[in-house]
Design a protein around this motif. Structure first.
Motif, PDB file in Angstrom:
ATOM      1  N   ARG A  96      84.077  17.431  49.190  1.00 28.17           N
ATOM      2  CA  ARG A  96      83.418  16.342  49.866  1.00 28.17           C
ATOM      3  C   ARG A  96      84.310  15.286  50.339  1.00 28.17           C
ATOM      4  N   HIS A 142      75.245  17.756  55.924  1.00 28.49           N
ATOM      5  CA  HIS A 142      75.107  17.299  54.702  1.00 28.49           C
ATOM      6  C   HIS A 142      74.917  15.672  54.681  1.00 28.49           C
ATOM      7  N   CYS A 165      69.023  18.037  51.013  1.00 31.65           N
ATOM      8  CA  CYS A 165      69.685  16.694  51.043  1.00 31.65           C
ATOM      9  C   CYS A 165      69.028  15.777  52.053  1.00 31.65           C
ATOM     10  N   CYS A 187      72.385  18.645  45.946  1.00 27.83           N
ATOM     11  CA  CYS A 187      73.583  19.455  46.125  1.00 27.83           C
ATOM     12  C   CYS A 187      72.974  20.905  46.114  1.00 27.83           C
ATOM     13  N   TYR A 188      73.582  21.561  47.268  1.00 26.42           N
ATOM     14  CA  TYR A 188      73.458  23.041  47.320  1.00 26.42           C
ATOM     15  C   TYR A 188      74.113  23.888  46.434  1.00 26.42           C
ATOM     16  N   HIS A 215      72.618  12.963  45.421  1.00 22.40           N
ATOM     17  CA  HIS A 215      72.446  13.881  46.735  1.00 22.40           C
ATOM     18  C   HIS A 215      71.893  15.205  46.117  1.00 22.40           C
TER      19      HIS A 215
END
Length: 289
Positions: free
Chosen positions: A279, A245, A194, A264-265, A262
């Motif tokens: 989020r 993040h 990110c 994204c994990y 973004h």
């Protein structure tokens, strides 16, 4: 690309392509499964020509170094510290931080205007110095550790702007990386995380931001929620914890709904989406570079 590791002992068998004398980062990422891509052995990555200062050398081919172009206030005043393979270093070239930047997702440098590829996988945001005029659509550039110029496709290079870019232009660069694989510590168009996405998108325009999300928040200016604009940044943290993040605002907020681009994990990809409930619950602010 070279990879900065937490420790020589932290590397895994799957990391072998990234440790080779000529690292194959694309093959390394392709060879990892979903969980291996988020291992905590990787700190960050360094682009061709990026400066480091060596502070320790080991006889087994490892060096401890500081990545001078990646600020990390919580870790050191000079840059991001970690471990590199000595084979991935070359003597410093004062002209390496040149006026051209790679604008293609990736390109190859050739040994001559019509020669074979000498360096592949040179990625977006890499700074290069011209070594002469273009010939038949290729331009000679200086490369650290190489006595003779290598040749880059002229269409893959652009001059760094003389003025600060509009944030929406930076967003447009990041949007070109949609669907890219999420890799913890990644900072290339082979795989990225990110804060790496934010750092690399601004680097494309010659602007140096810190490497990690919490440091990026500290280095930017907070703006009131609902006044954010595309290209601004959203930061996220759990109660009582530091920022973990960051995403790039991708649309004007509307009726309390917000969107961001973004790495994204959770999905392990670069995505653009409306902020989901988890989020929204951890959103701590919007910032402007």
């Amino acid at each position: 690309m070279a990879t900065l590791w937490t420790a020589p002992e932290a590397v895994r068998p799957v990391d072998r392509p990234a440790l080779a004398g000529s690292p194959d980062v694309a093959a390394w990422i392709a060879g990892m499964d979903r969980d291996q891509r988020v291992g905590d052995c990787v700190l960050t990555q360094l682009l061709l020509g990026e400066p480091v200062r060596v502070i320790e050398t080991r006889p087994d081919g490892w060096v401890r170094a500081v990545a001078l172009g990646q600020p990390a206030a919580k870790l050191g005043t000079d840059g991001y510290p970690g471990w590199l393979r000595a084979a991935h270093l070359a003597d410093a070239d004062p002209a390496a931080d040149g006026p051209l930047t790679v604008d293609a997702a990736r390109t190859a440098l050739r040994a001559g205007s019509e020669g074979d590829a000498a360096l592949t996988g040179v990625v977006l945001g890499t700074r290069l110095t011209p070594a002469g005029p273009a010939v038949d659509g290729r331009r000679p550039v200086r490369v650290p550790g190489r006595p003779d110029p290598l040749w880059a496709p002229e269409d893959d290079l652009v001059p760094l702007p003389a003025e600060r870019p509009e944030a929406e232009k930076v967003l447009a660069v990041a949007e070109r990386l949609r669907d890219l694989a999420y890799v913890w510590g990644g900072m290339s168009t082979d795989g990225i995380d990110c804060s790496g996405l934010v750092h690399l998108a601004w680097r494309r325009y010659g602007i140096t931001l810190p490497r990690d999300a919490d440091d990026q928040a500290a280095a930017t200016s907070q703006v009131p929620l609902d006044s954010e604009r595309p290209g601004d940044l959203y930061f996220f943290a759990r109660p009582g914890r530091r920022i973990h993040h960051v995403g790039i605002v991708s649309a004007e907020p509307h009726g309390g709904r917000r969107r961001m681009l973004h790495a994204c994990y959770l999905t392990r990809r670069v995505i653009e989406e409306e902020l989901p409930a988890d989020r929204r619950a951890t959103l701590v602010g919007a910032h402007r570079v």
